[in-house]
Design a protein around this motif. Sequence first.
Motif, PDB file in Angstrom:
ATOM      1  N   LEU A 199       0.757  -1.246  -0.028  1.00  0.00           N
ATOM      2  CA  LEU A 199       0.465   0.227  -0.268  1.00  0.00           C
ATOM      3  C   LEU A 199       0.780   0.944   0.440  1.00  0.00           C
ATOM      4  CD1 LEU A 199      -2.669  -0.626   2.495  1.00  0.00           C
ATOM      5  CD2 LEU A 199      -3.270  -0.761   0.197  1.00  0.00           C
ATOM      6  N   THR A 200       0.190   2.471  -0.676  1.00  0.00           N
ATOM      7  CA  THR A 200       0.691   3.751  -0.786  1.00  0.00           C
ATOM      8  C   THR A 200      -0.032   4.092   0.557  1.00  0.00           C
ATOM      9  OG1 THR A 200       1.653   4.240  -2.690  1.00  0.00           O
ATOM     10  CG2 THR A 200       1.113   5.796  -1.634  1.00  0.00           C
ATOM     11  N   GLU A 201       1.392   4.350   1.606  1.00  0.00           N
ATOM     12  CA  GLU A 201       0.603   4.822   2.640  1.00  0.00           C
ATOM     13  C   GLU A 201      -0.998   6.370   2.985  1.00  0.00           C
ATOM     14  OE1 GLU A 201       1.614   6.532   7.415  1.00  0.00           O
ATOM     15  OE2 GLU A 201       2.678   7.179   5.926  1.00  0.00           O
ATOM     16  N   VAL A 202      -0.657   7.120   1.301  1.00  0.00           N
ATOM     17  CA  VAL A 202      -0.853   8.161   1.712  1.00  0.00           C
ATOM     18  C   VAL A 202      -1.857   8.632  -0.340  1.00  0.00           C
ATOM     19  CG1 VAL A 202      -1.245  10.460   1.223  1.00  0.00           C
ATOM     20  CG2 VAL A 202      -0.150   9.541   3.244  1.00  0.00           C
ATOM     21  N   ASP A 203      -2.939   8.668  -0.969  1.00  0.00           N
ATOM     22  CA  ASP A 203      -3.416   8.467  -1.606  1.00  0.00           C
ATOM     23  C   ASP A 203      -2.897   9.661  -2.537  1.00  0.00           C
ATOM     24  OD1 ASP A 203      -5.336   8.733  -3.622  1.00  0.00           O
ATOM     25  OD2 ASP A 203      -6.206   7.139  -3.031  1.00  0.00           O
ATOM     26  N   TYR A 204      -1.807   9.608  -3.606  1.00  0.00           N
ATOM     27  CA  TYR A 204      -1.489  10.356  -4.615  1.00  0.00           C
ATOM     28  C   TYR A 204      -2.456  11.494  -4.770  1.00  0.00           C
ATOM     29  CZ  TYR A 204      -2.869   8.696  -8.880  1.00  0.00           C
ATOM     30  OH  TYR A 204      -3.581   8.004  -9.818  1.00  0.00           O
ATOM     31  N   ARG A 205      -3.607  10.639  -5.226  1.00  0.00           N
ATOM     32  CA  ARG A 205      -5.031  11.776  -5.421  1.00  0.00           C
ATOM     33  C   ARG A 205      -6.533  12.293  -4.555  1.00  0.00           C
ATOM     34  NH1 ARG A 205      -8.591   6.734  -7.329  1.00  0.00           N
ATOM     35  NH2 ARG A 205      -8.242   6.660  -5.366  1.00  0.00           N
ATOM     36  N   LEU A 252       5.836   5.247   0.883  1.00  0.00           N
ATOM     37  CA  LEU A 252       5.909   6.259   2.362  1.00  0.00           C
ATOM     38  C   LEU A 252       6.610   7.187   0.911  1.00  0.00           C
ATOM     39  CD1 LEU A 252       8.398   5.026   4.930  1.00  0.00           C
ATOM     40  CD2 LEU A 252       5.672   5.475   4.132  1.00  0.00           C
ATOM     41  N   ALA A 253       6.118   7.178  -0.361  1.00  0.00           N
ATOM     42  CA  ALA A 253       6.040   8.720  -1.765  1.00  0.00           C
ATOM     43  C   ALA A 253       5.666   9.559  -1.517  1.00  0.00           C
ATOM     44  CB  ALA A 253       5.515   8.364  -2.913  1.00  0.00           C
ATOM     45  N   HIS A 254       4.385   9.985  -0.886  1.00  0.00           N
ATOM     46  CA  HIS A 254       3.682  11.233  -0.125  1.00  0.00           C
ATOM     47  C   HIS A 254       3.584  10.907   1.228  1.00  0.00           C
ATOM     48  CE1 HIS A 254       1.931  12.233  -3.507  1.00  0.00           C
ATOM     49  NE2 HIS A 254       2.501  11.490  -4.271  1.00  0.00           N
ATOM     50  N   PHE A 273       8.755  -4.095   4.854  1.00  0.00           N
ATOM     51  CA  PHE A 273       9.560  -3.585   3.682  1.00  0.00           C
ATOM     52  C   PHE A 273       8.737  -1.306   3.522  1.00  0.00           C
ATOM     53  CE2 PHE A 273      10.090  -7.941   2.878  1.00  0.00           C
ATOM     54  CZ  PHE A 273      11.308  -7.672   2.536  1.00  0.00           C
ATOM     55  N   ALA A 274       9.541  -0.705   3.159  1.00  0.00           N
ATOM     56  CA  ALA A 274       8.992   0.270   3.028  1.00  0.00           C
ATOM     57  C   ALA A 274      10.239   0.743   1.460  1.00  0.00           C
ATOM     58  CB  ALA A 274       9.305   1.722   4.121  1.00  0.00           C
ATOM     59  N   VAL A 275       8.958   1.390   0.834  1.00  0.00           N
ATOM     60  CA  VAL A 275       9.870   2.355  -0.885  1.00  0.00           C
ATOM     61  C   VAL A 275       9.422   4.133  -0.326  1.00  0.00           C
ATOM     62  CG1 VAL A 275      10.192   0.651  -1.556  1.00  0.00           C
ATOM     63  CG2 VAL A 275       8.603   1.408  -1.899  1.00  0.00           C
ATOM     64  N   GLY A 276      10.504   4.110  -1.159  1.00  0.00           N
ATOM     65  CA  GLY A 276       9.988   6.024  -1.000  1.00  0.00           C
ATOM     66  C   GLY A 276      11.454   6.989  -1.842  1.00  0.00           C
ATOM     67  N   CYS A 277      10.106   7.979  -2.373  1.00  0.00           N
ATOM     68  CA  CYS A 277      10.758   8.912  -2.696  1.00  0.00           C
ATOM     69  C   CYS A 277      11.773  10.433  -2.477  1.00  0.00           C
ATOM     70  CB  CYS A 277      10.624   9.374  -4.240  1.00  0.00           C
ATOM     71  SG  CYS A 277       9.315   9.783  -4.034  1.00  0.00           S
ATOM     72  N   THR A 278      12.881  10.777  -2.835  1.00  0.00           N
ATOM     73  CA  THR A 278      13.422  12.023  -2.244  1.00  0.00           C
ATOM     74  C   THR A 278      13.008  13.428  -2.779  1.00  0.00           C
ATOM     75  OG1 THR A 278      15.224  11.557  -2.677  1.00  0.00           O
ATOM     76  CG2 THR A 278      14.659  10.886  -1.062  1.00  0.00           C
ATOM     77  N   TYR A 279      12.315  13.187  -3.909  1.00  0.00           N
ATOM     78  CA  TYR A 279      12.318  14.741  -5.481  1.00  0.00           C
ATOM     79  C   TYR A 279      10.683  15.448  -4.778  1.00  0.00           C
ATOM     80  CZ  TYR A 279       9.737  11.156  -7.878  1.00  0.00           C
ATOM     81  OH  TYR A 279       8.611  10.183  -8.103  1.00  0.00           O
ATOM     82  N   LYS A 280       9.779  14.941  -3.849  1.00  0.00           N
ATOM     83  CA  LYS A 280       9.046  15.235  -3.098  1.00  0.00           C
ATOM     84  C   LYS A 280       9.329  15.977  -2.075  1.00  0.00           C
ATOM     85  CE  LYS A 280       5.573  11.799  -5.383  1.00  0.00           C
ATOM     86  NZ  LYS A 280       5.855  12.184  -6.446  1.00  0.00           N
TER      87      LYS A 280
END
Length: 397
Positions: free
Chosen positions: A154-160, A185-187, A203-210
Amino acid sequence: MSDFQKTKSMFHLPDGMIYLDGNSLGPLPKALPDRVGSMLTKEWGDMLITGWNKADWMGQPSRIGDRIGKLIGAPAGSVVMGDTLSIKVYQAVASALELNPNRKVVLSDNGNFPTDLYMVEGLLKSLDKGQELRLANPADVEATLSEDIAVLMLTEVDYRTGCKHDMKALTQKAHALGIVVIWDLAHSAGALEVDLAGCNADFAVGCTYKYLNGGPGAPAFIYVAPKHQDNIRPALSGWMGHESPFAFDLNYKSGAGIERMRVGTPPVIALTALEASLDIWDMVNMADVRAKSIELCDLFIAEVEKRCPTLTLASPRDGVNRGSQISFKFDHAYAAMQALIDNGVIGDFRAPDSMRFGFTPLYIDEADVIGAAVILERVINDKLWDNPTYQTRSRVT
């Protein structure tokens, strides 16, 4: 107490612009160009290839991973940087499936970011073991959990909409049913308090440009709970994940701990840029960031609903249940967003009909929120969006 006035002064924010799209791409930290320039001349320029040792470029992915770990509740030695978020999703799902080999289902929700779902679909087709991707409505995820599910992703926070899953409750319920859990954890990273260790995430994944402001295409991260690190097999067995990369062994042997989740050569320039942003994050407390972001979002909702009654709130009204973004639905959302941008407020559009706005206390304050609402009022009520120029969609929305 975090000093957000000081942090705001540390970002390059163009005059006459209110930037409410840091949930898609964070702005430029003022110190970043000099930091990267120094690295280019003093490290790459003067040290050349010896920079891998003298400047410890080789250690950057783990060193910066530990800094990210402090923002997401992860212990030292459990986060490593590199590659893209899509690659990290692939790695996490592949490893998680091998921890649950007798089950065939990966469960996600239909509000997840499409690339996460694409990566799972591609992986399952390649494995060709009869596994399936199953999707539930976001609100129905907990009720859909069952003992035939191998992995919950799951993505913790819905991007929409910004709607937030309850990480701790869902992880606990999934574990009770023998399910391995992955969180995107992108958002979340840099937007709200995350406690991966306290929630017992696998596990967790995420980006760093936001929210983390690492710049366009900044490297992603992956977290693996310490209890799993020596038991997982990296599906992408790149040479940087080998126990001795410079032994040039023809057979792959996994490195120790989180190091085995490294794949290719570290993006040293991009990681250096990210370090400049993390220096600002070292100045603030995530609890303060979270509290302030809820205040700013609440203020925006109140101002927009007062000024623009034709817009429909698409995000949870209660700040506890959302991330650090607000979405409003409007039939002409794309055109309205283009008009907003033309008038000095940058947010973004998400199909089919949402205008999305991100609120980052590091550089957004109450004056920005009210100023944006005033301009939005004019765009909507004066129908500035009803201009042919704003109807043609660009490649990036």
